[in-house]
Scaffold this active site. Structure first.
Site, PDB file in Angstrom:
ATOM      1  N   LYS A 135       1.176   4.426   6.922  1.00  0.00           N
ATOM      2  CA  LYS A 135       0.439   5.232   5.941  1.00  0.00           C
ATOM      3  C   LYS A 135       0.957   6.669   5.969  1.00  0.00           C
ATOM      4  O   LYS A 135       1.672   7.061   6.880  1.00  0.00           O
ATOM      5  CB  LYS A 135      -1.069   5.265   6.282  1.00  0.00           C
ATOM      6  CG  LYS A 135      -1.787   3.924   6.158  1.00  0.00           C
ATOM      7  CD  LYS A 135      -2.006   3.520   4.711  1.00  0.00           C
ATOM      8  CE  LYS A 135      -2.706   2.164   4.617  1.00  0.00           C
ATOM      9  NZ  LYS A 135      -1.833   1.067   5.134  1.00  0.00           N
ATOM     10  N   SER A 184       0.807  -1.216   0.000  1.00  0.00           N
ATOM     11  CA  SER A 184       0.000   0.000   0.000  1.00  0.00           C
ATOM     12  C   SER A 184       0.844   1.271   0.000  1.00  0.00           C
ATOM     13  O   SER A 184       0.308   2.359  -0.113  1.00  0.00           O
ATOM     14  CB  SER A 184      -0.950   0.016   1.208  1.00  0.00           C
ATOM     15  OG  SER A 184      -0.282   0.366   2.382  1.00  0.00           O
TER      16      SER A 184
END
Lengths: 217, 217
Positions: free
Chosen positions: A169, A132
DNA sequence: ATTGTACCTGACTAAATAGTCGGGTATAAT
DNA sequence: ATTATACCCGACTATTTAGTCAGGTACAAT
């Protein structure tokens, strides 16, 4: 008052390092004696003692070839140093939160405190699974160096928790909706809006590209 | 007729491997004896002798802790294996041509022949400098696994020589001008037209991503 | 001028460690 | 049934290796 390495000590340290590199095991006193070109074991013993008390090496007493180079030693040689390796996190699906398990990893010496086996406040390394964050240069299997923090800026890549699940993230804070969110660096994944269960533990300072063979096309 | 590793031998081999992993040096007979839970040195000596004649380990005679695990040994354990490390090439500016200097590097076991310290025909590893192939996933400091070849297809990433200078580029063969050329995978660099001084030595089969810390932004 | 530190010397001892001797058992192959 | 192979045992020896002893030199600091 820092324990300073002397030229002679450094010479022995690099003899040690090179020997280990190409034999897979440390040298004996006799071998070191020859390479340093001195005529007595005592000189070697003295130097090893100094290296040991300076925290550059570890040495088993009365043990054949029982020398290990410690983080501080690698640092003195200009080699990479170590960080505690706390476990794995995920750049895709969040996984169980991490915990220290005693392993060590190489890390940039700048993050390493000069005290032996003591890290600068709250720095640790995580292995990242998932894809991701590929557009931020963080790939599956890479390691990230996380510095614990309380304040974050928009755009920081962070280690965030959602309950017990840890994930890496990019933290975003903007003046229009959705204001606060976590952004994966891969168009395949959706942003995560902030909610009460989410907290941030630290900022990713560096990535260790994993040493893996990848086929080319 | 392959030399087969027995369960007992493999057990000792993995004890060896683990000990070296966390001590930095090999164990003594006594230590192996305890871990293997046998009551005599002879058993250890026998097993080591077998492992040695099978090409799994190397062992200095009458030498304390003088054991090294060889490529075949790592293979038996399912660990990565080794390739000769021949030097450095450039993905930017071509540099002096490479030559074998006795170093070894980890490589995918599939490219490794089962004979001890013998590689599958003409496979070797180069370190790449420069950024001319970044869009093909080959970065500065990475290593590439090169398989020697005589025939190439358009699109192959190849090790090419221009006289004594070695470089990594993508080989292109098309039906319109410029027909034959070498293409860097970075818009910063220009294509290289084929000329007599240019030859191709092998094809890049895999990339070992270098283990380096890179800062994140 | 003395003290301390970093380094060295050569002969010695103590301990760790590898290797030997002379056997043994169990299992599969010829 | 014999042979070969993989593995084991316990007591022993030989060698390697770390460590000690009792000093010494050169140099900088107090």
């Amino acid at each position: 008052m820092e324990k300073q390495i002397t030229p002679r000590q450094k010479q022995l340290l690099s003899i040690l390092y090179e020997y280990i590199q190409d034999s897979g095991y440390p040298p004996t006193f006799e071998e070191m004696r020859q390479k340093l070109d001195v005529s007595s074991n005592q000189s070697i013993k003295d130097l090893l003692e100094k290296l040991k008390s300076g925290g550059f090496i570890k040495k088993g007493e009365s043990q054949a070839r029982g020398i290990t180079i410690l983080p501080l030693g690698y640092e003195a040689l200009g080699q990479p140093s170590l960080a505690p390796f706390v476990g794995a996190t995920s750049a895709g699906v969040p996984i169980q939160a991490v915990s220290f398990d005693g392993e060590w990893m190489e890390m940039p010496a700048t993050h390493y405190d000069t005290k032996i086996e003591r890290l600068k406040a709250n720095v640790y390394v995580l292995r990242v699974y998932g894809d991701s964050m590929i557009n931020a240069g963080i790939n599956d299997g890479d390691h990230v160096l996380v510095q614990e923090k309380k304040e974050f800026s928009s755009g920081d890549i962070v280690l965030a928790y959602d309950g017990d699940d840890a994930t890496i993230k990019r933290f975003m804070s903007v003046n229009e909706p959705p204001y606060l969110y976590l952004k994966p660096e891969n168009p395949k994944y959706k942003i995560i809006l902030f909610r009460d269960s989410i907290s941030m533990a630290g900022k990713v300072m560096a990535v260790l590209k994993s040493r893996q063979w990848v086929p080319v096309s």
